[in-house]
Design a protein around this motif. Sequence first.
Motif, mmCIF file in Angstrom:
data_model
loop_
_atom_site.group_PDB
_atom_site.id
_atom_site.type_symbol
_atom_site.label_atom_id
_atom_site.label_comp_id
_atom_site.label_asym_id
_atom_site.label_seq_id
_atom_site.Cartn_x
_atom_site.Cartn_y
_atom_site.Cartn_z
ATOM 1 N N ALA A 1 0.847 -1.193 0.000
ATOM 2 C CA ALA A 1 0.000 0.000 0.000
ATOM 3 C C ALA A 1 0.885 1.247 0.000
ATOM 4 C CB ALA A 1 -0.904 0.003 1.225
ATOM 5 N N GLN A 2 0.386 2.267 -0.639
ATOM 6 C CA GLN A 2 1.164 3.502 -0.699
ATOM 7 C C GLN A 2 0.895 4.369 0.518
ATOM 8 O OE1 GLN A 2 -0.354 4.269 -4.745
ATOM 9 N NE2 GLN A 2 1.734 4.823 -5.261
ATOM 10 N N SER A 3 1.938 5.023 1.005
ATOM 11 C CA SER A 3 1.795 5.904 2.158
ATOM 12 C C SER A 3 2.954 6.880 2.178
ATOM 13 C CB SER A 3 1.766 5.104 3.464
ATOM 14 O OG SER A 3 3.013 4.464 3.659
ATOM 15 N N VAL A 4 2.823 7.922 2.977
ATOM 16 C CA VAL A 4 3.917 8.864 3.218
ATOM 17 C C VAL A 4 4.080 9.059 4.708
ATOM 18 C CG1 VAL A 4 3.817 10.106 1.028
ATOM 19 C CG2 VAL A 4 2.351 10.817 2.915
ATOM 20 N N THR A 5 5.306 9.268 5.121
ATOM 21 C CA THR A 5 5.642 9.537 6.516
ATOM 22 C C THR A 5 6.412 10.838 6.586
ATOM 23 O OG1 THR A 5 5.791 7.168 6.990
ATOM 24 C CG2 THR A 5 6.807 8.681 8.566
ATOM 25 N N GLN A 6 5.925 11.747 7.406
ATOM 26 C CA GLN A 6 6.627 13.008 7.609
ATOM 27 C C GLN A 6 7.331 12.942 8.957
ATOM 28 O OE1 GLN A 6 2.979 15.513 5.816
ATOM 29 N NE2 GLN A 6 4.723 16.793 6.367
ATOM 30 N N LEU A 7 8.626 13.112 8.912
ATOM 31 C CA LEU A 7 9.431 13.026 10.131
ATOM 32 C C LEU A 7 9.495 14.394 10.783
ATOM 33 C CD1 LEU A 7 12.272 10.770 8.730
ATOM 34 C CD2 LEU A 7 10.333 10.093 10.151
ATOM 35 N N GLY A 8 9.016 14.458 12.014
ATOM 36 C CA GLY A 8 9.023 15.744 12.712
ATOM 37 C C GLY A 8 7.690 16.438 12.578
ATOM 38 N N SER A 9 6.914 16.445 13.651
ATOM 39 C CA SER A 9 5.613 17.121 13.589
ATOM 40 C C SER A 9 5.785 18.633 13.738
ATOM 41 C CB SER A 9 4.691 16.591 14.685
ATOM 42 O OG SER A 9 5.269 16.783 15.958
ATOM 43 N N GLY B 1 0.402 12.806 4.555
ATOM 44 C CA GLY B 1 1.164 12.569 5.761
ATOM 45 C C GLY B 1 0.539 13.334 6.920
ATOM 46 N N ALA B 2 1.098 13.124 8.102
ATOM 47 C CA ALA B 2 0.519 13.722 9.310
ATOM 48 C C ALA B 2 0.720 15.221 9.390
ATOM 49 C CB ALA B 2 1.097 13.049 10.553
ATOM 50 N N GLY B 3 1.639 15.744 8.593
ATOM 51 C CA GLY B 3 1.871 17.181 8.586
ATOM 52 C C GLY B 3 3.048 17.585 9.455
ATOM 53 N N THR B 4 3.682 18.686 9.065
ATOM 54 C CA THR B 4 4.761 19.285 9.844
ATOM 55 C C THR B 4 4.453 20.754 10.018
ATOM 56 O OG1 THR B 4 6.447 17.751 9.023
ATOM 57 C CG2 THR B 4 7.215 19.849 9.944
ATOM 58 N N ARG C 1 10.921 16.840 6.058
ATOM 59 C CA ARG C 1 11.194 15.493 5.553
ATOM 60 C C ARG C 1 9.925 14.721 5.217
ATOM 61 N NH1 ARG C 1 16.615 14.339 6.761
ATOM 62 N NH2 ARG C 1 17.506 15.824 8.252
ATOM 63 N N CYS C 2 10.011 13.990 4.116
ATOM 64 C CA CYS C 2 8.904 13.140 3.692
ATOM 65 C C CYS C 2 9.489 11.885 3.075
ATOM 66 C CB CYS C 2 8.021 13.860 2.672
ATOM 67 S SG CYS C 2 6.708 12.831 1.947
ATOM 68 N N ASN C 3 9.071 10.739 3.572
ATOM 69 C CA ASN C 3 9.447 9.463 2.986
ATOM 70 C C ASN C 3 8.188 8.755 2.506
ATOM 71 O OD1 ASN C 3 11.813 9.932 5.122
ATOM 72 N ND2 ASN C 3 12.531 8.616 3.457
ATOM 73 N N TYR C 4 8.289 8.103 1.392
ATOM 74 C CA TYR C 4 7.121 7.450 0.827
ATOM 75 C C TYR C 4 7.320 5.938 0.790
ATOM 76 C CZ TYR C 4 9.806 6.828 -3.464
ATOM 77 O OH TYR C 4 10.760 6.457 -4.375
#
Lengths: 115, 114
Positions: free
Chosen positions: B1-9, B105-108, B22-25
Amino acid sequence: DTEVTQTPKHLVMGMTNKKSLKCEQHMGHRAMYWYKQKAKKPPELMFVYSYEKLSINESVPSRFSPECPNSSLLNLHLHALQPEDSALYLCASSQTPEREQETQYFGPGTRLLVL
Amino acid sequence: AQSVTQLGSHVSVSEGALVLLRCNYSSSVPPYLFWYVQYPNQGLQLLLKYTSAATLVKGINGFEAEFKKSETSFHLTKPSAHMSDAAEYFCAVRLQRGYNKLIFGAGTRLAVHP
């Protein structure tokens, strides 16, 4: 012009009320979207209309009822909402629903408070 | 499944300093990636998008992002932060062909201090 407009900007309603949110775009886009955004959270997709037909319903409760009367207009009818439905409701549109690289253009949102 | 993770809120920088968000997919196929910005009490505005035409993508307001397949990353940068850059930034991936959906992503939250 890449503008998506939404009315009203703010809405306060009771749990027994019926209200509607309106979204309009005049860019000739054939895909329109409703998102819900809770505070400090990312937007979550609710509905997608493609060529004025509902193509995606992300298991949204029936108290939310979308409508697409024509290619420029998207409504979200609200009935018997719960306080947890309070959120920012965002409308977006894109030129076509098929091309993956299409940009979704967002409106400013309607901030809804359910009492 | 596709997703993105943003490191650091939350990221805080001084005015004039480098901005790095930062954004990792995660994707089994070449992804379509987007960066959006949301100013307080407003909707989302597209900063830039990656559509495989070029790995270095330039966007509005001096922002750019580089797609790195080997690192599965799409980090957003700006050489010199301005006070007006303070906002919430969302990385998003478009789901695979045939399913018209953006996954955010969750957002920064970026704070810029004098």
